[in-house]
Design a protein around this motif. Structure first.
Motif, PDB file in Angstrom:
ATOM      1  N   PRO A 253      53.052   5.353  26.948  1.00 15.31           N
ATOM      2  CA  PRO A 253      52.695   3.940  27.013  1.00 15.31           C
ATOM      3  C   PRO A 253      52.462   3.484  28.451  1.00 15.31           C
ATOM      4  CG  PRO A 253      54.506   4.241  25.473  1.00 15.31           C
ATOM      5  CD  PRO A 253      54.301   5.560  26.169  1.00 15.31           C
ATOM      6  N   VAL A 254      51.541   2.539  28.605  1.00 20.10           N
ATOM      7  CA  VAL A 254      51.015   2.206  29.921  1.00 20.10           C
ATOM      8  C   VAL A 254      51.824   1.110  30.608  1.00 20.10           C
ATOM      9  CG1 VAL A 254      48.976   1.381  31.162  1.00 20.10           C
ATOM     10  CG2 VAL A 254      48.687   2.802  29.117  1.00 20.10           C
ATOM     11  N   ASN A 255      52.106   1.340  31.870  1.00 28.37           N
ATOM     12  CA  ASN A 255      52.582   0.294  32.760  1.00 28.37           C
ATOM     13  C   ASN A 255      51.353  -0.157  33.560  1.00 28.37           C
ATOM     14  OD1 ASN A 255      53.819  -1.328  34.683  1.00 28.37           O
ATOM     15  ND2 ASN A 255      54.792   0.352  35.774  1.00 28.37           N
ATOM     16  N   PRO A 256      50.850  -1.396  33.375  1.00 27.83           N
ATOM     17  CA  PRO A 256      51.588  -2.604  32.994  1.00 27.83           C
ATOM     18  C   PRO A 256      51.286  -3.171  31.611  1.00 27.83           C
ATOM     19  CG  PRO A 256      49.629  -3.236  34.173  1.00 27.83           C
ATOM     20  CD  PRO A 256      49.591  -1.738  34.078  1.00 27.83           C
ATOM     21  N   THR A 257      50.389  -2.570  30.821  1.00 29.90           N
ATOM     22  CA  THR A 257      49.914  -3.249  29.612  1.00 29.90           C
ATOM     23  C   THR A 257      50.810  -3.070  28.395  1.00 29.90           C
ATOM     24  OG1 THR A 257      48.584  -1.354  28.913  1.00 29.90           O
ATOM     25  CG2 THR A 257      47.527  -2.957  30.389  1.00 29.90           C
TER      26      THR A 257
ATOM     27  N   ASP B 186      51.866  11.063  33.026  1.00 27.21           N
ATOM     28  CA  ASP B 186      53.103  10.314  33.265  1.00 27.21           C
ATOM     29  C   ASP B 186      53.553   9.657  31.957  1.00 27.21           C
ATOM     30  OD1 ASP B 186      55.137   8.657  34.063  1.00 27.21           O
ATOM     31  OD2 ASP B 186      54.006   7.616  35.612  1.00 27.21           O
ATOM     32  N   GLU B 187      54.583  10.247  31.343  1.00 23.70           N
ATOM     33  CA  GLU B 187      55.068   9.749  30.052  1.00 23.70           C
ATOM     34  C   GLU B 187      56.508   9.262  30.156  1.00 23.70           C
ATOM     35  OE1 GLU B 187      54.089  12.223  26.709  1.00 23.70           O
ATOM     36  OE2 GLU B 187      52.123  12.754  27.533  1.00 23.70           O
ATOM     37  N   ILE B 188      56.806   8.556  31.254  1.00 26.89           N
ATOM     38  CA  ILE B 188      58.155   8.067  31.494  1.00 26.89           C
ATOM     39  C   ILE B 188      58.610   7.088  30.417  1.00 26.89           C
ATOM     40  CG2 ILE B 188      57.385   6.175  32.977  1.00 26.89           C
ATOM     41  CD1 ILE B 188      60.525   8.343  33.573  1.00 26.89           C
TER      42      ILE B 188
ATOM     43  N   LEU C   9      50.199  18.442  33.928  1.00 29.78           N
ATOM     44  CA  LEU C   9      51.491  18.378  34.606  1.00 29.78           C
ATOM     45  C   LEU C   9      52.243  17.210  33.999  1.00 29.78           C
ATOM     46  CD1 LEU C   9      50.107  19.033  38.171  1.00 29.78           C
ATOM     47  CD2 LEU C   9      51.518  20.603  36.818  1.00 29.78           C
ATOM     48  N   TYR C  10      53.207  17.553  33.172  1.00 28.09           N
ATOM     49  CA  TYR C  10      53.952  16.552  32.410  1.00 28.09           C
ATOM     50  C   TYR C  10      55.053  15.955  33.284  1.00 28.09           C
ATOM     51  CZ  TYR C  10      56.666  14.433  28.613  1.00 28.09           C
ATOM     52  OH  TYR C  10      57.337  13.549  27.809  1.00 28.09           O
ATOM     53  N   VAL C  11      55.037  14.634  33.427  1.00 26.63           N
ATOM     54  CA  VAL C  11      55.986  13.928  34.289  1.00 26.63           C
ATOM     55  C   VAL C  11      56.849  12.985  33.456  1.00 26.63           C
ATOM     56  CG1 VAL C  11      56.202  12.175  36.109  1.00 26.63           C
ATOM     57  CG2 VAL C  11      54.532  14.031  36.338  1.00 26.63           C
ATOM     58  N   SER C  12      58.157  13.043  33.685  1.00 25.48           N
ATOM     59  CA  SER C  12      59.052  12.085  33.038  1.00 25.48           C
ATOM     60  C   SER C  12      60.370  12.053  33.810  1.00 25.48           C
ATOM     61  CB  SER C  12      59.276  12.438  31.564  1.00 25.48           C
ATOM     62  OG  SER C  12      59.879  11.350  30.886  1.00 25.48           O
TER      63      SER C  12
END
Length: 394
Positions: free
Chosen positions: A176-180, A206-208, A230-233
């Protein structure tokens, strides 16, 4: 001016601090203003996680750990991703721990980008992607997505990939997107993957906020394009551990081996007790996340209902803890001017679209990682100003 001031490169001189932090610093200590700027969980880190850190210290886990992170945490990350997202990474070569997800982002861009390279960023987006690209004299190219959902499409992406060609080193995806607060459906992710498989570009995925999805199904890009992604969390959002600074990167072994050198040179390694706490959160914290998620969803529903009643238009959030609200057409000014207007008249501090894009987007972000009492105060202030301004949309 000091003698060495001239040594500071122009890219660093011209770089501006995060507008989110600027506004938080400005209004965070004002008791009259409801501060809804920073995207930080208002929940406390769970007691069993705190106790794990205390035990770590008492057990003398106070020396240098492996620079990729403790093996225990890497195994916990591997098992967590396998159980929750059907992603499979070897903890001994395909996962390394960073200083928060922010550390993962900066490591990837620093490791893959040289001056003149291109980083594609669907906008609006978290400002750290652009800042890191510009600090390395790479070109941050904003992909102008369309309202109301602000999602990148295969057509928009292909146009940019073809325009910049081999200069494109990294594509940022965050959902899910930051900021929407929007997310991509599985079909939308598949459509992007079908395009990207034909291009030699790294996907910074980026899937934080992946654990904070209220509607729909989450499909990681890493599931479809593991050799490019490159999976980021991390544990900042799903375990309320922002101050512990524990994130991670998962990806192809040969690429991670190179990126780990970048992280080691900049950070060396994380604090052992913090990693032990994060391991506890990943192994035994699902109930904590579920409780927070339920409360965030309650706040999300409250805000949407309130905005409908007031008359504000907004993008429906599917995840994270943000509401992306459209500035009334009747307001004569940009997003920063509206943010100042709301802080002065409504006594509500929000983040303008200017913090997330250089494009002239007339929206603002509300963080509902705040108590219901604060949100109700904010809604009252927003309703008052909306009415007093005679606000309307064309």
């Amino acid at each position: 001016m000091s003698k060495i001031a001239s040594l500071v490169p122009e890219s660093l001189k011209s770089s501006k601090p995060s507008l989110i932090r600027v506004l938080n610093n400005k209004y965070g200590s004002d008791p009259e203003v409801v501060n809804l700027t920073v995207g930080e969980p208002d929940f406390k880190t769970a007691d069993h996680v705190k106790l794990a850190a205390i035990k770590s210290i008492l057990d003398d886990h106070t020396h240098y750990p492996h620079n990729w992170g403790t093996l225990g945490l890497r195994k916990a990350i591997s098992e967590y991703l396998a159980d929750d997202l059907d992603l499979h990474y070897d903890p001994e070569g395909e996962i390394f721990v960073t200083e928060g997800a922010s550390g993962a982002i900066s490591t990837i861009i620093a490791g893959l980008c040289q001056p003149g390279d291109v980083v594609l960023i669907p906008c609006p987006a978290y400002t750290l992607y652009r800042i890191n690209a510009e600090l390395r004299d790479a070109k941050a190219v904003e992909l102008e997505t369309a309202e109301p959902d602000f999602k990148v499409t295969p057509e928009l992406l292909k146009k940019a990939l073809d325009k910049y060609g081999e200069k494109v080193k990294v594509l940022v995806l965050n959902y899910p997107v930051n900021p929407t607060g929007v997310t991509y459906t599985p079909d939308e992710v598949r459509a992007l993957a079908d395009l990207l498989k034909d291009y030699n570009v790294a996907i910074l995925d980026d899937e934080i906020y992946a654990d904070l999805l209220y509607e729909g199904e989450h499909l990681p890009m890493a599931k479809l394009l593991p050799d490019q992604t490159l999976y980021v969390s991390g544990v900042s959002k799903n375990a309320a551990m922002t101050g512990w600074r524990v994130g991670y990167i998962c990806g192809p072994r040969d690429v991670l081996g190179a990126l780990a050198k970048v992280h080691q040179a900049a950070i060396s390694t994380n604090a052992t007790m913090n990693m032990d706490a994060a391991e506890e959160a990943l192994r035994h914290g699902k109930a904590d996340t579920a409780q927070m998620k339920a409360e965030y969803d309650r706040r999300r529903q409250f805000l949407m209902t309130a905005m409908d009643k007031i008359g504000f238009q907004y993008t429906k959030p599917m995840g994270a803890f943000y509401l992306w609200v459209k500035i009334p057409d009747s307001f004569d000014g940009d997003s920063m001017a509206y943010a100042e207007h709301l802080a002065e008249k409504a006594k509500v501090a929000i983040v303008p679209a200017a913090a997330f894009t250089k494009l002239p987007v007339r929206y603002f972000r509300i963080s509902y990682a705040a108590s219901m009492e604060k949100l109700k105060r904010a809604v009252d202030g927003l309703a008052k100003v909306f009415a007093e301004d005679g606000s309307f949309y064309d």
